[in-house]
Every structure is written in structure tokens, then in C-alpha cells.
Design a protein around this motif. Structure first.
Motif, mmCIF file in Angstrom:
data_model
loop_
_atom_site.group_PDB
_atom_site.id
_atom_site.type_symbol
_atom_site.label_atom_id
_atom_site.label_comp_id
_atom_site.label_asym_id
_atom_site.label_seq_id
_atom_site.Cartn_x
_atom_site.Cartn_y
_atom_site.Cartn_z
ATOM 1 N N THR A 86 -16.792 5.956 -21.461
ATOM 2 C CA THR A 86 -15.465 6.108 -20.861
ATOM 3 C C THR A 86 -15.027 4.836 -20.138
ATOM 4 O O THR A 86 -13.838 4.551 -20.066
ATOM 5 C CB THR A 86 -15.397 7.326 -19.922
ATOM 6 O OG1 THR A 86 -16.406 7.217 -18.918
ATOM 7 C CG2 THR A 86 -15.577 8.617 -20.694
ATOM 8 N N GLY A 111 -22.598 8.240 -21.080
ATOM 9 C CA GLY A 111 -21.240 8.784 -21.088
ATOM 10 C C GLY A 111 -20.293 7.945 -20.252
ATOM 11 O O GLY A 111 -19.137 7.706 -20.637
ATOM 12 N N TRP A 143 -15.564 15.973 -20.134
ATOM 13 C CA TRP A 143 -16.258 16.633 -21.230
ATOM 14 C C TRP A 143 -17.666 16.066 -21.415
ATOM 15 O O TRP A 143 -18.627 16.825 -21.554
ATOM 16 C CB TRP A 143 -15.443 16.501 -22.523
ATOM 17 C CG TRP A 143 -16.107 17.200 -23.653
ATOM 18 C CD1 TRP A 143 -16.099 18.537 -23.928
ATOM 19 C CD2 TRP A 143 -16.940 16.590 -24.638
ATOM 20 N NE1 TRP A 143 -16.868 18.792 -25.035
ATOM 21 C CE2 TRP A 143 -17.392 17.619 -25.494
ATOM 22 C CE3 TRP A 143 -17.340 15.288 -24.895
ATOM 23 C CZ2 TRP A 143 -18.226 17.364 -26.569
ATOM 24 C CZ3 TRP A 143 -18.169 15.042 -25.970
ATOM 25 C CH2 TRP A 143 -18.596 16.078 -26.800
ATOM 26 N N LEU A 144 -17.804 14.735 -21.421
ATOM 27 C CA LEU A 144 -19.123 14.127 -21.603
ATOM 28 C C LEU A 144 -20.072 14.488 -20.463
ATOM 29 O O LEU A 144 -21.240 14.795 -20.705
ATOM 30 C CB LEU A 144 -19.003 12.605 -21.709
ATOM 31 C CG LEU A 144 -18.500 12.066 -23.035
ATOM 32 C CD1 LEU A 144 -18.194 10.581 -22.920
ATOM 33 C CD2 LEU A 144 -19.507 12.324 -24.133
ATOM 34 N N PRO A 192 -12.087 12.638 -21.388
ATOM 35 C CA PRO A 192 -13.378 12.470 -22.066
ATOM 36 C C PRO A 192 -14.548 12.376 -21.092
ATOM 37 O O PRO A 192 -15.660 12.822 -21.397
ATOM 38 C CB PRO A 192 -13.216 11.174 -22.874
ATOM 39 C CG PRO A 192 -12.009 10.510 -22.362
ATOM 40 C CD PRO A 192 -11.171 11.547 -21.689
ATOM 41 N N SER A 193 -14.316 11.835 -19.915
ATOM 42 C CA SER A 193 -15.366 11.749 -18.911
ATOM 43 C C SER A 193 -15.809 13.143 -18.460
ATOM 44 O O SER A 193 -17.006 13.414 -18.348
ATOM 45 C CB SER A 193 -14.885 10.934 -17.712
ATOM 46 O OG SER A 193 -15.862 10.902 -16.711
#
Length: 169
Positions: free
Chosen positions: A37, A33, A74-75, A71-72
Motif C-alpha cells: 500500500t 501489506g 483489507w490486507l 486496500p490497506s
């Protein structure tokens, strides 16, 4: 990468550290992840600073870091730590934002200092680009392990009672 993961898991089992296999799995999901990102943020920096010359080095580093934060989060939460419950604003989101802003400050400061030194040394635009890109990436790498520890111990890791119950089973 899958072979390295299997070898690491097997090594932990052989040396009697089987209880660390879940942490090893989480570490590899975090690494994947983070790589995703990091590529996103690095591409944003490349486009807005090096290719299109839209922003100076410091502002481009800020934009690149801010683009990578959602996004970081969420991942890391849903994939690396496999949290499916509802996010807690006070226990997860705000500390994550504080950690991300701290990372932003550190990476921006590093890029700004490196860029200023490159300018003072009379570096060409290409050399400045290389210094800015390299410094941004290096700051990401340095902060990477600290962020993993913080997320595992303070944000998304299970409580001690959860871990204890899992070990009893």
C-alpha cells in the motif's frame, strides 16, 4: 526476506520466546501489506503531484493517502491478522478509519510544512518534488509502528481469552 523471517523465528525460539513467533509472523505479513500500500500511495503521489502536476503538494498527499486506505484495511484484516469473520463497523471499520484519518492529517501536515519550507528556500521544482516525496515516505515510516501496535492491540488482535485458550493447547 524469507531468510530474515526464518532467522527471526529461530532466534525467538532459541532465546525462549517461542510464544512471540505468531506475533513475528503477523509482523512480517503486516510489513508486506504495508509495503504494497505504501508503493501504491507513493505512486499516486508521484503521478498526481510530480509528473502530471494535477494537485498541489497537500492535496496530492491527501489523495495518495485516501487511495491506500481500502486496500490497506483489507490486507491488514484478512491477510496480516487472518480475520475471516464479518467486519464490525463499530469495533473495526470506524476505528480503522479514525486511525487512517489521523495518519492522513499527520502526513499531509508534514508534506505541507516541508513543501512550504522548500518554496521559502527557493528550491527548484525537482528539489520540491524530492522534498515532498521524501517527507511523505518518512511520515509513513514514522507512523508505521504505531499503527501496527494499534491494530494488534485494539482492532484485529484476538481477545485475551482467545490467547489464553491458545496457550493452554
Amino acid at each position: 526476506m524469507d531468510r530474515i523471517d526464518r532467522m527471526g523465528r529461530r532466534l525467538l525460539e532459541v532465546v525462549g520466546l517461542r510464544r512471540f513467533v505468531p506475533l513475528w509472523d503477523r509482523f512480517w505479513r503486516y510489513a508486506a501489506g504495508s509495503a504494497a500500500t505504501a508503493v501504491l500511495s507513493q505512486l499516486v503521489l508521484l503521478v498526481v503531484y510530480s509528473l502530471w502536476h494535477l494537485l498541489d503538494a497537500r492535496d496530492a498527499a491527501i489523495v495518495a493517502t485516501l487511495v491506500g486506505i481500502p486496500p490497506s484495511y483489507w490486507l491488514n484484516r484478512s491477510w496480516a491478522w487472518r480475520r475471516r469473520d464479518r467486519s464490525s463497523l463499530a469495533r473495526e471499520v470506524l476505528p480503522y478509519v479514525a486511525m487512517s484519518l489521523t495518519s492522513l492529517i499527520v502526513s499531509t501536515w508534514a508534506v505541507d510544512v516541508a513543501h512550504a519550507h522548500a518554496l521559502a528556500l527557493g528550491a527548484s521544482r525537482l528539489d520540491q518534488d524530492i522534498v515532498v516525496q521524501g517527507t511523505y515516505f518518512a511520515s509513513f515510516v514514522v507512523l508505521w509502528f504505531a499503527k501496527f501496535a494499534f491494530m494488534h492491540l485494539a482492532l484485529f488482535g484476538r481477545s485475551r481469552s482467545d490467547l489464553h485458550a491458545e496457550q493452554i493447547r
